[in-house]
Design an enzyme around this catalytic site. Sequence first.
Site, short mmCIF file in Angstrom:
data_model
loop_
_atom_site.label_atom_id
_atom_site.label_comp_id
_atom_site.label_asym_id
_atom_site.label_seq_id
_atom_site.Cartn_x
_atom_site.Cartn_y
_atom_site.Cartn_z
N GLU A 79 30.32 -41.86 43.35
CA GLU A 79 31.49 -41.84 44.23
C GLU A 79 31.65 -40.45 44.83
O GLU A 79 32.67 -40.14 45.45
CB GLU A 79 32.75 -42.30 43.50
CG GLU A 79 33.07 -41.53 42.24
CD GLU A 79 34.21 -42.14 41.44
OE1 GLU A 79 35.32 -42.22 41.98
OE2 GLU A 79 33.98 -42.53 40.28
N CYS A 111 34.34 -45.50 39.42
CA CYS A 111 33.56 -45.23 38.20
C CYS A 111 32.86 -46.47 37.66
O CYS A 111 32.17 -46.39 36.64
CB CYS A 111 34.46 -44.63 37.13
SG CYS A 111 35.25 -43.12 37.68
N SER A 201 47.26 -45.07 36.68
CA SER A 201 45.84 -45.32 36.41
C SER A 201 45.61 -45.62 34.92
O SER A 201 44.77 -46.45 34.57
CB SER A 201 44.96 -44.15 36.88
OG SER A 201 45.03 -43.06 35.98
N HIS A 233 34.62 -46.48 29.32
CA HIS A 233 34.67 -45.52 30.42
C HIS A 233 35.68 -44.46 29.98
O HIS A 233 36.79 -44.79 29.57
CB HIS A 233 35.13 -46.22 31.70
CG HIS A 233 35.50 -45.26 32.78
ND1 HIS A 233 34.65 -44.23 33.16
CD2 HIS A 233 36.62 -45.11 33.53
CE1 HIS A 233 35.24 -43.52 34.10
NE2 HIS A 233 36.44 -44.03 34.34
N1 COA Z 1 50.18 -30.93 21.72
C1 COA Z 1 49.64 -32.18 21.65
N2 COA Z 1 49.84 -33.14 22.60
C2 COA Z 1 50.60 -32.81 23.67
C3 COA Z 1 51.18 -31.54 23.79
C4 COA Z 1 50.96 -30.57 22.76
N3 COA Z 1 51.44 -29.33 22.83
N4 COA Z 1 51.88 -31.52 24.97
C5 COA Z 1 51.73 -32.74 25.53
N5 COA Z 1 50.95 -33.51 24.76
C6 COA Z 1 50.52 -34.90 25.00
C7 COA Z 1 51.58 -35.80 25.57
O1 COA Z 1 52.45 -36.27 24.54
C8 COA Z 1 50.73 -36.89 26.17
O2 COA Z 1 50.25 -37.74 25.16
P1 COA Z 1 50.35 -39.34 25.34
O3 COA Z 1 49.60 -39.67 26.62
O4 COA Z 1 49.68 -39.87 24.13
O5 COA Z 1 51.78 -39.66 25.45
C9 COA Z 1 49.52 -36.13 26.71
O6 COA Z 1 49.51 -34.86 26.04
C10 COA Z 1 49.52 -35.91 28.19
O7 COA Z 1 50.75 -35.39 28.55
P2 COA Z 1 51.46 -35.81 29.91
O8 COA Z 1 52.76 -35.10 29.98
O9 COA Z 1 51.47 -37.29 30.06
O10 COA Z 1 50.42 -35.15 30.94
P3 COA Z 1 50.43 -35.12 32.50
O11 COA Z 1 51.74 -35.49 33.09
O12 COA Z 1 49.88 -33.79 32.85
O13 COA Z 1 49.39 -36.27 32.92
C11 COA Z 1 47.24 -37.36 33.14
C12 COA Z 1 48.17 -36.50 32.25
C13 COA Z 1 46.11 -37.84 32.29
C14 COA Z 1 48.04 -38.56 33.68
C15 COA Z 1 46.73 -36.48 34.30
O14 COA Z 1 45.94 -35.45 33.76
C16 COA Z 1 45.89 -37.26 35.28
O15 COA Z 1 46.41 -37.82 36.24
N6 COA Z 1 44.55 -37.32 35.05
C17 COA Z 1 43.67 -38.13 35.80
C18 COA Z 1 43.71 -39.55 35.27
C19 COA Z 1 42.45 -40.27 35.54
O16 COA Z 1 41.41 -39.77 35.22
N7 COA Z 1 42.52 -41.42 36.16
C20 COA Z 1 41.33 -42.14 36.51
C21 COA Z 1 41.35 -43.37 35.79
S1 COA Z 1 39.82 -44.15 35.69
#
Ligand code: COA
Length: 391
Positions: A79, A111, A201, A233
């Site tokens: 992609e 993906c 996602s 994945h």
């Molecule tokens: N210690 C341990 N864990 C912690 C933490 C700490 N100090 N602070 C936060 N976390 C945890 C949160 O509790 C959360 O866990 P959970 O998902 O089990 O609830 C996790 O870390 C992520 O925190 P969050 O606030 O949800 O992160 P974010 O708002 O930055 O978003 C994604 C995370 C993954 C949504 C973002 O990185 C993203 O959009 N990534 C791309 C997603 C992707 O690849 N999509 C394609 C799909 S095929």
Amino acid sequence: MKIGIDKIGFYTPAMYIDTGDLAEARGVEPGKFKVGIGQEKMAVAPKTQDSVTLAANAALRILTQDDIDKIDYVIFATETGVDHSKAAGIFAHDLLGLKKSARSIEIKQACYSATAGIQIAKGHVALNPDSRVLVLASDISRYGLNTGGEITQGAGAVAMVIARDPKLMTIESPSVYQTDDAMDFWRPLYSDTAYVQGKFSVIQYINFFKELFAQYQEKTQTSLKDFEALVFHTPYTKMGLKALQAVLEDADEADKKRLLDYYEVAKHYNAIVGNIYTGSLYLNLISLLEQNNSLEDGATIGLFSYGSGSVGEFFTGVLQPDYRNHLLTEQHVQMLEDRKQISIDRYEKVFMDTIPNGIGDIELDIEADPAPICLAGIKDHMRQYVNKNHL
Ligand code: COA
């Protein structure tokens, strides 16, 4: 006829950042990236690596002269392709010195497409039993500096030879698949970084897994006990874990333990390479095969493939006798150990230093990149690739 993965290898660039350093630079608790997201290191691609070179470097590791003589189909799943018209498979075909009497194509569906590639390859081998098909899954994941998705970037490629009487794992029938038009992740033609509705996602991915896994079990009259391990994945390792946990709520303790333990083994390479989009599921599989010490011949592995947008598939494979003797474990571990850690400052410079669209000729410093196959520059709008082994 048994058809499946006869050979499998991967390649990732020679540079990485530690996600703890990234957390510090972004003012985030390291625990969020290391535990909450589940990523330890992130591969960083230099300008001399693109999806073509990553794939060709991965294929170099697995191909013998016999493969080169027999491969009659190159299916390149990506992609992050390099041309709107010409298939990346053709560049790879040339760099690897494959015979002229072969088809070379490129396929796309986020993906998911490497799985489509494997299924196409399986059909081709069923009709042409002596064929060997090279399936390449290669990408550079880019969300942008200081974005929510930044921690889930990475770069790398998986190369597989699909053939009859495979040495590693069969690809079994049936498989179950589905399509649902959703905007969870996409990359418009004008953008070199992806757009994502991150939380959506994750929901879409988990729902796809739950639905497909249930459909598969109903269709084949199987249950959790029939899967020795499940691979996913894996855009980031917490994501696959969430999907797995979603089907373990009512599982008995033995099934839970087995599947969660193998998940830990399978996630290892993904956690230290990062998201490689099309290759991520197959990197998860390689990690499971190379890093486990208890999976026996004949074990059934379930594979969940997902591509945002969305298309997903669930299918299984059966490990073949002596599969361990046909893996490239030492080479892969060495490659990962030989990588150089870079600072966040350097990563940001590398990230921003892309080849501008439509400029004149450029020459790149391929000596700074230890990879055998590199992008050496652009001349008259044509990408110039080099296989250093042939210089
Ligand atoms: N210690 C341990 N864990 C912690 C933490 C700490 N100090 N602070 C936060 N976390 C945890 C949160 O509790 C959360 O866990 P959970 O998902 O089990 O609830 C996790 O870390 C992520 O925190 P969050 O606030 O949800 O992160 P974010 O708002 O930055 O978003 C994604 C995370 C993954 C949504 C973002 O990185 C993203 O959009 N990534 C791309 C997603 C992707 O690849 N999509 C394609 C799909 S095929």
